[in-house]
Write a protein that holds these residues in place. Structure first.
Motif, PDB file in Angstrom:
ATOM      1  N   SER A  90       0.827  -1.212   0.000  1.00 21.20           N
ATOM      2  CA  SER A  90       0.000   0.000   0.000  1.00 21.20           C
ATOM      3  C   SER A  90       0.859   1.259   0.000  1.00 21.20           C
ATOM      4  N   GLN A  91       1.993   1.218   0.674  1.00 21.44           N
ATOM      5  CA  GLN A  91       2.872   2.391   0.690  1.00 21.44           C
ATOM      6  C   GLN A  91       3.408   2.706  -0.699  1.00 21.44           C
ATOM      7  N   TRP A  92       3.625   1.671  -1.503  1.00 25.42           N
ATOM      8  CA  TRP A  92       4.183   1.882  -2.841  1.00 25.42           C
ATOM      9  C   TRP A  92       3.105   2.065  -3.907  1.00 25.42           C
ATOM     10  N   ASP A  93       1.837   2.027  -3.518  1.00 24.96           N
ATOM     11  CA  ASP A  93       0.762   2.208  -4.490  1.00 24.96           C
ATOM     12  C   ASP A  93       0.854   3.595  -5.127  1.00 24.96           C
ATOM     13  N   ALA A  94       0.752   3.657  -6.444  1.00 21.61           N
ATOM     14  CA  ALA A  94       0.974   4.919  -7.169  1.00 21.61           C
ATOM     15  C   ALA A  94      -0.115   5.948  -6.912  1.00 21.61           C
ATOM     16  N   THR A  95      -1.291   5.526  -6.505  1.00 20.22           N
ATOM     17  CA  THR A  95      -2.400   6.456  -6.303  1.00 20.22           C
ATOM     18  C   THR A  95      -2.659   6.757  -4.835  1.00 20.22           C
ATOM     19  N   GLU A  96      -2.728   5.724  -4.017  1.00 23.01           N
ATOM     20  CA  GLU A  96      -3.094   5.899  -2.618  1.00 23.01           C
ATOM     21  C   GLU A  96      -1.921   5.745  -1.662  1.00 23.01           C
ATOM     22  N   GLY A  97      -0.748   5.477  -2.189  1.00 24.61           N
ATOM     23  CA  GLY A  97       0.400   5.262  -1.333  1.00 24.61           C
ATOM     24  C   GLY A  97       1.068   6.553  -0.909  1.00 24.61           C
ATOM     25  N   ASN A  98       2.124   6.429  -0.124  1.00 30.58           N
ATOM     26  CA  ASN A  98       2.976   7.572   0.200  1.00 30.58           C
ATOM     27  C   ASN A  98       4.292   7.477  -0.561  1.00 30.58           C
ATOM     28  N   LEU A  99       4.989   6.350  -0.451  1.00 32.16           N
ATOM     29  CA  LEU A  99       6.231   6.170  -1.202  1.00 32.16           C
ATOM     30  C   LEU A  99       5.962   6.189  -2.705  1.00 32.16           C
ATOM     31  N   GLY A 100       4.812   5.661  -3.104  1.00 30.09           N
ATOM     32  CA  GLY A 100       4.474   5.606  -4.522  1.00 30.09           C
ATOM     33  C   GLY A 100       4.184   6.955  -5.144  1.00 30.09           C
ATOM     34  N   THR A 101       4.026   7.999  -4.326  1.00 30.80           N
ATOM     35  CA  THR A 101       3.781   9.339  -4.866  1.00 30.80           C
ATOM     36  C   THR A 101       5.037  10.214  -4.851  1.00 30.80           C
ATOM     37  N   GLY A 133      -3.866   8.786   9.793  1.00 31.70           N
ATOM     38  CA  GLY A 133      -3.621  10.123   9.285  1.00 31.70           C
ATOM     39  C   GLY A 133      -3.714  10.188   7.776  1.00 31.70           C
ATOM     40  N   MET A 134      -4.002  11.381   7.273  1.00 33.30           N
ATOM     41  CA  MET A 134      -4.042  11.594   5.830  1.00 33.30           C
ATOM     42  C   MET A 134      -2.720  11.190   5.172  1.00 33.30           C
ATOM     43  N   ARG A 179      -1.907   3.109   4.735  1.00 32.46           N
ATOM     44  CA  ARG A 179      -2.639   3.739   3.651  1.00 32.46           C
ATOM     45  C   ARG A 179      -4.096   3.247   3.586  1.00 32.46           C
ATOM     46  N   PRO A 180      -4.954   3.937   2.809  1.00 36.03           N
ATOM     47  CA  PRO A 180      -6.374   3.571   2.742  1.00 36.03           C
ATOM     48  C   PRO A 180      -6.661   2.099   2.439  1.00 36.03           C
ATOM     49  N   PRO A 181      -5.908   1.422   1.534  1.00 36.03           N
ATOM     50  CA  PRO A 181      -6.211  -0.009   1.327  1.00 36.03           C
ATOM     51  C   PRO A 181      -6.108  -0.838   2.603  1.00 36.03           C
ATOM     52  N   VAL A 182      -5.183  -0.487   3.482  1.00 38.98           N
ATOM     53  CA  VAL A 182      -5.025  -1.204   4.743  1.00 38.98           C
ATOM     54  C   VAL A 182      -6.250  -0.985   5.627  1.00 38.98           C
ATOM     55  N   LEU A 183      -6.745   0.258   5.669  1.00 36.25           N
ATOM     56  CA  LEU A 183      -7.926   0.574   6.486  1.00 36.25           C
ATOM     57  C   LEU A 183      -9.181  -0.077   5.927  1.00 36.25           C
ATOM     58  N   ARG A 184      -9.299  -0.129   4.612  1.00 33.59           N
ATOM     59  CA  ARG A 184     -10.479  -0.757   4.012  1.00 33.59           C
ATOM     60  C   ARG A 184     -10.563  -2.230   4.394  1.00 33.59           C
ATOM     61  N   VAL A 235     -16.056   4.805  -2.222  1.00 34.66           N
ATOM     62  CA  VAL A 235     -15.796   5.293  -3.568  1.00 34.66           C
ATOM     63  C   VAL A 235     -14.535   4.664  -4.146  1.00 34.66           C
ATOM     64  N   ALA A 236     -13.492   4.535  -3.301  1.00 33.67           N
ATOM     65  CA  ALA A 236     -12.189   4.103  -3.805  1.00 33.67           C
ATOM     66  C   ALA A 236     -12.029   2.596  -3.874  1.00 33.67           C
ATOM     67  N   GLU A 237     -12.935   1.838  -3.283  1.00 33.85           N
ATOM     68  CA  GLU A 237     -12.711   0.415  -3.106  1.00 33.85           C
ATOM     69  C   GLU A 237     -12.478  -0.329  -4.416  1.00 33.85           C
ATOM     70  N   THR A 238     -13.332  -0.134  -5.397  1.00 35.00           N
ATOM     71  CA  THR A 238     -13.214  -0.878  -6.644  1.00 35.00           C
ATOM     72  C   THR A 238     -11.925  -0.533  -7.373  1.00 35.00           C
ATOM     73  N   SER A 239     -11.611   0.762  -7.471  1.00 36.90           N
ATOM     74  CA  SER A 239     -10.409   1.176  -8.186  1.00 36.90           C
ATOM     75  C   SER A 239      -9.146   0.673  -7.520  1.00 36.90           C
ATOM     76  N   ALA A 240      -9.119   0.725  -6.202  1.00 29.16           N
ATOM     77  CA  ALA A 240      -7.933   0.253  -5.484  1.00 29.16           C
ATOM     78  C   ALA A 240      -7.744  -1.240  -5.680  1.00 29.16           C
ATOM     79  N   ALA A 241      -8.832  -1.994  -5.666  1.00 29.22           N
ATOM     80  CA  ALA A 241      -8.735  -3.438  -5.880  1.00 29.22           C
ATOM     81  C   ALA A 241      -8.173  -3.743  -7.255  1.00 29.22           C
TER      82      ALA A 241
END
Length: 410
Positions: free
Chosen positions: A187-198, A292-293, A298-303, A364-370
């Motif tokens: 999740s950290q490396w995810d290009a959209t919802e990650g932190n390292l990935g951004t 935290g924001m 990241r959001p995938p972990v919380l979902r 809203v983000a669930e399908t796209s993140a999956a």
């Protein structure tokens, strides 16, 4: 002013902090001393029974709220960075902090990796340690709330998953939580919802290269990168306040590296193989999930956590990195207090975990993140701006519901 002399205090950044009574002590756990700290309101002063009397009485205390036990992160850190949460004691409840054995100010064995204390490199030990703390300080029949931070959320989940479920556990609050080590790092490396990935592509490349290079974590380059990453994603209050610096200085690096890995931005060791997601459906305890924001969680972990637990509410801290109790101390304390109050009011677990500022964004983000995690780069993903907008809509809806409720009371 010299850089090292410039430091904020956690007491200064914690709103509505009051004078508190502190009790501290030690207890033995498997032959090693564990240190603990208990914060509560000062007891009322003794008053004379009458004007001429030499006898005194202490005014009766109002029935106390359930105590809360705080489980710090790491592994191998100390409780100090969590001290803004002692403000819960100003609201009338006993707040218990402790340093896990081998960490912070508790006793450290000569080495956890050899026969001195190998159990300190296992997760089950920390569950037993938590139960020992609860039994010694509260008694075996006292109900309590449990708040875990980071690694502490792992201990808290494992505690809640015991069979039979612990009868004393009134609620769970998981701050910066995870339920799967590999999902955490992906999740950290995810290009959209990650932190390292951004991060800029060159910075990402250097981090990945250093992580693959023997000795790379010890290089000056990685240390400089890690300093920047911590200021962006771990604790965003800068310079970091005293309680965070103390916890970092007291870290037991042997335990940390063996359990977690060389930094917050990688995963290996014991936690690299850890996951309880498939078991969380057994947890019926009402659960508050905060992050935290800009958190490393990241959001995938919380979902995943919210979907897996029977009763879970997600609250997003808009200014925070991983340490929301430092970056968003008022909101964090207010949300925790409201949740605990609801649980103690007798309301159902479903009632106390409905809503949450992040709910709309999660849906809203669930399908796209999956799709993104399944490797499809052709599907559109939800931009961060849409997530922020969804969060704003959810918060507005919450405020409107509160206004309606207030109007009905008036």
């Amino acid at each position: 002013m010299e850089r090292d002399a410039l430091s904020y205090t956690c007491d200064r950044l914690t709103p509505e902090l009051c004078d508190l009574h502190l009790t501290n002590g030690t207890m033995l756990v498997r032959g090693l001393h564990l240190r603990y700290w208990i914060f509560d309101l000062p007891r009322p002063a003794l008053t004379p029974i009458n004007q001429s009397s030499t006898s005194f009485r202490r005014p009766a205390l109002t029935p106390s709220l359930l105590p809360i036990i705080m489980v710090h992160g790491g592994p191998g850190w100390s409780h100090h960075y969590m001290l803004p949460l002692k403000q819960q004691a100003c609201r009338g409840r006993k707040v218990i902090f402790y340093d896990q054995v081998g960490a912070g100010l508790s006793e450290k064995p000569a080495s956890a990796a050899n026969t001195t204390a190998p159990w300190l490199l296992t997760i089950p030990y920390y569950v037993t340690e938590l139960q020992t703390v609860a039994d010694n300080l509260l008694g075996s029949n006292q109900n309590f709330h449990l708040l875990g931070s980071s690694w502490g959320t792992i201990v808290a989940q494992e505690y809640a998953l015991q069979m039979p479920p612990p009868a004393q556990l009134a609620s769970l609050t998981l701050s910066g939580p995870l339920s799967d080590g590999q999902l955490y790092i992906r999740s950290q490396w995810d290009a959209t919802e990650g932190n390292l990935g951004t991060l800029p592509p060159f910075t990402q490349e250097r981090i990945r290269k250093l992580e693959r290079t023997p000795g790379g974590f010890d290089s000056l380059e990685y240390k400089l990168l890690n300093e920047h990453l911590e200021a962006s994603f771990t604790v965003r209050t800068y310079p970091a306040p005293d309680c965070f610096k103390t916890a970092a200085a007291l870290m037991n690096s042997e335990i940390y590296v063996a359990m977690q890995g060389p930094s917050e931005f990688t995963i290996s060791g014991v936690l690299g193989r850890w996951s309880v997601t498939s078991q969380l459906h057994r947890v019926a305890t009402p659960t508050l999930l905060t992050h935290g924001m800009y958190d490393t969680m990241r959001p995938p972990v919380l979902r995943v956590l919210q979907r897996a637990l029977q009763h879970a509410k997600v609250v997003l801290m808009p200014h925070s990195g991983h340490c929301s109790m430092i970056d968003d101390p008022k909101l964090m304390n207010d949300e925790v207090a409201a949740f605990l109050t609801c649980v103690e009011s007798g309301a159902s677990a479903a009632t106390c975990t409905e809503g949450g500022e992040m709910m709309s964004a999660l849906q809203v983000a669930e399908t796209s993140a999956a799709r993104a995690f399944n490797g499809s780069m052709l599907e559109p993903v939800v931009p961060l701006s849409l997530m922020v907008a969804a969060i704003a809509v959810a918060m507005l809806g919450r405020l409107l519901r509160q206004a309606v409720q207030l109007g009905s009371l008036l």
